[in-house]
Design a protein around this motif. Structure first.
Motif, mmCIF file in Angstrom:
data_model
loop_
_atom_site.group_PDB
_atom_site.id
_atom_site.type_symbol
_atom_site.label_atom_id
_atom_site.label_comp_id
_atom_site.label_asym_id
_atom_site.label_seq_id
_atom_site.Cartn_x
_atom_site.Cartn_y
_atom_site.Cartn_z
ATOM 1 N N SER A 24 11.719 1.492 -2.764
ATOM 2 C CA SER A 24 11.516 1.452 -1.315
ATOM 3 C C SER A 24 10.366 2.360 -0.854
ATOM 4 O O SER A 24 9.573 1.951 -0.009
ATOM 5 N N PRO A 25 10.204 3.577 -1.403
ATOM 6 C CA PRO A 25 9.034 4.357 -0.974
ATOM 7 C C PRO A 25 7.707 3.718 -1.389
ATOM 8 O O PRO A 25 6.702 3.869 -0.687
ATOM 9 N N VAL A 26 7.716 2.975 -2.503
ATOM 10 C CA VAL A 26 6.483 2.309 -2.936
ATOM 11 C C VAL A 26 6.127 1.190 -1.961
ATOM 12 O O VAL A 26 4.990 1.095 -1.477
ATOM 13 N N GLY A 27 7.128 0.347 -1.645
ATOM 14 C CA GLY A 27 6.900 -0.728 -0.684
ATOM 15 C C GLY A 27 6.462 -0.156 0.660
ATOM 16 O O GLY A 27 5.585 -0.699 1.335
ATOM 17 N N HIS A 28 7.073 0.964 1.026
ATOM 18 C CA HIS A 28 6.734 1.584 2.303
ATOM 19 C C HIS A 28 5.272 2.071 2.312
ATOM 20 O O HIS A 28 4.523 1.789 3.249
ATOM 21 N N LEU A 29 4.878 2.779 1.270
ATOM 22 C CA LEU A 29 3.492 3.274 1.207
ATOM 23 C C LEU A 29 2.502 2.117 1.174
ATOM 24 O O LEU A 29 1.422 2.191 1.761
ATOM 25 N N HIS A 30 2.866 1.047 0.482
ATOM 26 C CA HIS A 30 2.015 -0.148 0.463
ATOM 27 C C HIS A 30 1.817 -0.658 1.893
ATOM 28 O O HIS A 30 0.746 -1.142 2.251
ATOM 29 N N GLY A 31 2.840 -0.522 2.736
ATOM 30 C CA GLY A 31 2.746 -0.985 4.117
ATOM 31 C C GLY A 31 2.000 -0.038 5.039
ATOM 32 O O GLY A 31 1.310 -0.474 5.952
ATOM 33 N N VAL A 32 2.141 1.273 4.822
ATOM 34 C CA VAL A 32 1.602 2.218 5.813
ATOM 35 C C VAL A 32 0.408 3.038 5.335
ATOM 36 O O VAL A 32 -0.275 3.677 6.137
ATOM 37 N N LYS A 33 0.172 3.062 4.017
ATOM 38 C CA LYS A 33 -0.919 3.909 3.519
ATOM 39 C C LYS A 33 -1.486 3.269 2.256
ATOM 40 O O LYS A 33 -1.447 3.842 1.165
ATOM 41 N N ASP A 34 -2.000 2.049 2.423
ATOM 42 C CA ASP A 34 -2.413 1.290 1.250
ATOM 43 C C ASP A 34 -3.776 1.747 0.737
ATOM 44 O O ASP A 34 -4.616 2.214 1.500
ATOM 45 N N THR A 35 -3.957 1.636 -0.579
ATOM 46 C CA THR A 35 -5.259 1.868 -1.208
ATOM 47 C C THR A 35 -5.423 0.758 -2.241
ATOM 48 O O THR A 35 -4.426 0.155 -2.642
ATOM 49 N N PRO A 36 -6.654 0.480 -2.687
ATOM 50 C CA PRO A 36 -6.812 -0.559 -3.719
ATOM 51 C C PRO A 36 -5.966 -0.271 -4.959
ATOM 52 O O PRO A 36 -5.350 -1.184 -5.521
ATOM 53 N N ALA A 37 -5.901 0.986 -5.377
ATOM 54 C CA ALA A 37 -5.130 1.311 -6.584
ATOM 55 C C ALA A 37 -3.637 1.076 -6.366
ATOM 56 O O ALA A 37 -2.940 0.556 -7.237
#
Ligand SMILES: [Zn+2]
Length: 682
Positions: free
Chosen positions: A71-84
């Motif tokens: 869930s924290p990974v999905g969340h970061l993908h939504g709010v603080k995405d980077t190419p990596a």
């Protein structure tokens, strides 16, 4: 889980956001999935593991352990995405999807759950545990794993073909949408506001053209049908849009979805029969609140009978206005949006900009919390010792009346780059009790994309923004106030999806009530309360042409449901015939014979809404009717609020939503509440 340096695998109450790197994602997911697989193998191989505590509890633990990392990974993908991060996320998501398919197709696991269900101990389990077992079995059955050969292979082949052909359906709509464009002469721009002209100029630039270009993209079609003074232009774009991907119109036959509609409906029907249902509609209702086709059809027909007279009155009014004020004597489908906008402007001359000074974000948040405290008895207290991903993010403890911490939630409210658009609520931690009795409280994410403050102005919201804020917080309350200790049937999980919007839409109602607005809607400079006249206009504007809106939704819903209910191999899908019949019953504006609305109805032919479109209206009835329970005692009545919390929010998916609704309201949902909430006489 020996890797103690990977923050995703650390056993701590909340994620260490500042330490999570893209490189942590796949090692964590790999390790957790490996454990998951070997544990499942061990469970199905162990004949002693056929009780709730030895089979279902370990599965719940495995799921929640995976969720705590993912869930924290999905969340970061939504709010603080980077190419990596995006790459790592995509790679891991594929593994998780494969894992979940594999789990759903695990026949040995299905047999183990079935043995538990058939055993003598099952009846002695409490309600949430029995629901969890039954939900799990239903999931297995709907995935076809319980079928014997050759039905099992045929079912899998149908699913493959359906996945291919529904994708083709969606692609045909996209291609047909892209295939038609039309340069616009300057004179044809008459009536279009600057924002629409800018959009049309951008469309031209995208094709390396000068001037303005009309396309069939949704916002362009809407802008032209709403504002363009040129009637012939409106008629042309209406026809091009309404015949996309069909045998009619300017690109007739090129992207035609006719045969795909036939095939999709036929395949769905065959798959439903294999699973033991009478039709795709019956299958669709297997995990929905409405339960039976009779209840869905009864609901839709009843609503239609009540809404249609109102819609006819509204249309007469519009016709008269078009004749007298616009010189249009024969109102056509391509005039409706245009004439309606002119009538709307005449009646309600205000814009969202007039409201914004009264709706500063901080006050709206405080108002939201005040509503939650009065109605549900919970207080929110900000904490500053929590590891966050961005300086704008906040964390709150949710405290019960006795001061104990019941839940937590993160908010991240401003738009910024690297953040996905829109607004959503997501789960971070699920409420869960270990076998040793330790309780993990639920934690939610609330994400929005509001305008950030500037140097001299606070963040000011539109009224729509405030509605969104309350809506998402409603989902959050469902998650945070659950009292079920099993993640799969607690909070939002396991709730039938035609009922899952009840708690969110319920909260929206407050934003239209004077008493609630008085808690926070004050001019950010002068402190003046939101003027009554403005509020009255807002409400009137919301209810404008509500009857016409409703019959249109009913047309979609009835068409979708009947097409999937009435399929007969001897007669085919009869999509256009059924649409005709539905229109004769509910529509007030009958489109021309060449109209091909089903051919671009991606919701049901390329998306997950087959025999489920009705649920939009269904959920609105639930929320309107639930909120109407506060009519007598007042919208802040804590006794009614406590009952709502106990019967709807606390129980989550641990029992059927209909049962929860009846427990709260004392009866089944009443469509009259929806009409009333739209300002229509019931
Ligand atoms: Zn929602």
């Amino acid at each position: 889980m020996t890797d103690t340096t990977n923050p995703l695998l650390a056993d701590r109450p909340l994620p260490a956001f500042s330490r999570i790197e893209p490189g942590h994602v796949n090692p964590a997911v790999d390790a957790l999935l490996a454990t998951f697989r070997s544990e499942v193998e061990r469970l199905v191989a162990d004949p002693a593991a056929r009780t709730f505590d030895t089979l279902m509890q370990p599965l719940e633990t495995l799921e929640e352990t995976l969720n705590r990392a993912w869930s924290p990974v999905g969340h970061l993908h939504g709010v603080k995405d980077t190419p990596a991060l995006r790459d790592a996320y995509g790679e891991a998501l594929e593994k998780l999807t494969d894992h979940s398919t594999e789990l759903g197709q695990n026949r040995a696991l299905y047999d183990a759950v079935k043995t538990l269900r058939d055993g003598a101990d099952f009846a002695r389990l409490d309600r949430p545990r029995r629901t969890l077992v039954d939900d799990s079995l239903r999931g297995f059955r709907l995935s076809g794993v319980a079928l014997e050969s050759p039905a099992r292979e045929r079912f899998a082949a149908i699913q493959n073909e359906l996945s291919k052909i529904t994708t083709e359906f969606g692609n045909a709509v996209l291609d047909a949408t892209d295939a038609w464009t039309r340069p616009l002469a300057d004179a044809e721009l008459s009536g279009l506001p600057d924002s629409a002209r800018a959009m049309l100029a951008q469309a031209a630039r995208d094709k390396s053209l000068d001037g303005h270009l009309a396309t069939l993209k949704g916002p362009v079609v809407t802008a032209i049908l709403t504002y363009a003074d040129d009637r012939a232009l409106r008629a042309e774009i209406y026809r091009a849009s309404a015949t996309r991907a069909s045998d009619q119109g300017p690109n007739a036959g090129q992207f035609d979805n006719s045969a795909r509609i036939e095939r999709i409906v036929a395949l769905r029907h065959e798959a439903a029969l294999l699973l033991g249902f009478d039709s795709e509609a019956h299958l669709s209702l297997a995990d929905k609140m409405a339960g039976t086709p009779e209840r869905v059809l009864g609901f839709l027909h009843d609503l239609a009978a009540r809404a249609r007279p109102v819609a006819l009155r509204e249309l007469d009014e519009l016709r008269a206005f078009a004749r007298e004020s616009l010189g249009i004597d024969d109102l056509q489908p391509w005039d409706i949006g245009y004439a309606s906008e002119k009538l709307r402007q005449r009646r309600f001359d205000f814009s969202e900009e007039d409201l914004k000074p009264y709706l500063p974000l901080d006050a709206a948040i405080a108002g939201l919390f005040a509503v939650a405290e009065r109605v549900f008895g919970v207080r929110l207290r900000q904490r500053d010792d929590v590891d966050l991903w961005h300086p704008d993010a906040r964390y709150y403890d949710v405290l019960d009346a006795d001061g104990s911490v019941r839940a937590g939630f993160y908010v991240d409210l401003y738009a910024r780059s690297g953040k996905k658009g829109g607004a959503w609520m997501d789960t971070c931690r699920n409420r869960r009790r270990d076998n040793d009795g330790t309780l993990q409280p639920p934690v939610a994410f609330l994400v929005c994309n509001f305008a950030p403050p500037s140097a001299d102005t606070p963040s000011l919201l539109t009224h729509d923004d405030v509605v969104t804020l309350f809506h998402e917080f409603g989902h959050g309350l469902h998650h945070m106030l659950t009292e079920i200790d099993l993640p799969s049937v607690g909070g939002i999980s396991g709730v039938e999806w035609d009922a899952v919007e009840l708690p969110s839409q319920f909260m929206e109602n407050f934003v239209w009530k004077r008493e609630a607005l008085d808690l926070f809607a004050r001019h950010w400079k002068t402190g003046e309360a939101l003027p009554d006249a403005l509020l009255r206009k807002m409400i009137a504007a919301r209810d404008f042409q509500a009857g016409m809106f409703l019959v249109r939704q009913l047309e979609f819903a009835l068409f979708d449901f009947r097409v999937h209910l009435e399929f007969d191999p001897a007669r085919g899908a009869r999509a256009l015939d059924i649409l005709d019949e539905v229109r004769r019953e509910v529509a007030v504006i009958v489109p021309p014979e060449w109209h091909r609305f089903p051919h671009a109805f991606t919701h049901i032919f390329a998306g997950g809404y087959a025999a489920g479109y009705y649920s939009y209206l269904w959920a609105e009835v639930l929320s309107a009717d639930a909120f109407a329970a506060f009519d007598d005692a007042g919208i802040f009545d804590s006794v009614t609020g406590a009952r709502y919390r106990e019967e709807i929010l606390a129980v989550g998916g641990s029992r059927p939503a209909l049962e929860s609704f009846v427990a709260f309201r004392g009866r089944e949902p009443d469509p009259a509440a929806l009409l009333k909430s739209y300002g229509l006489a019931a």
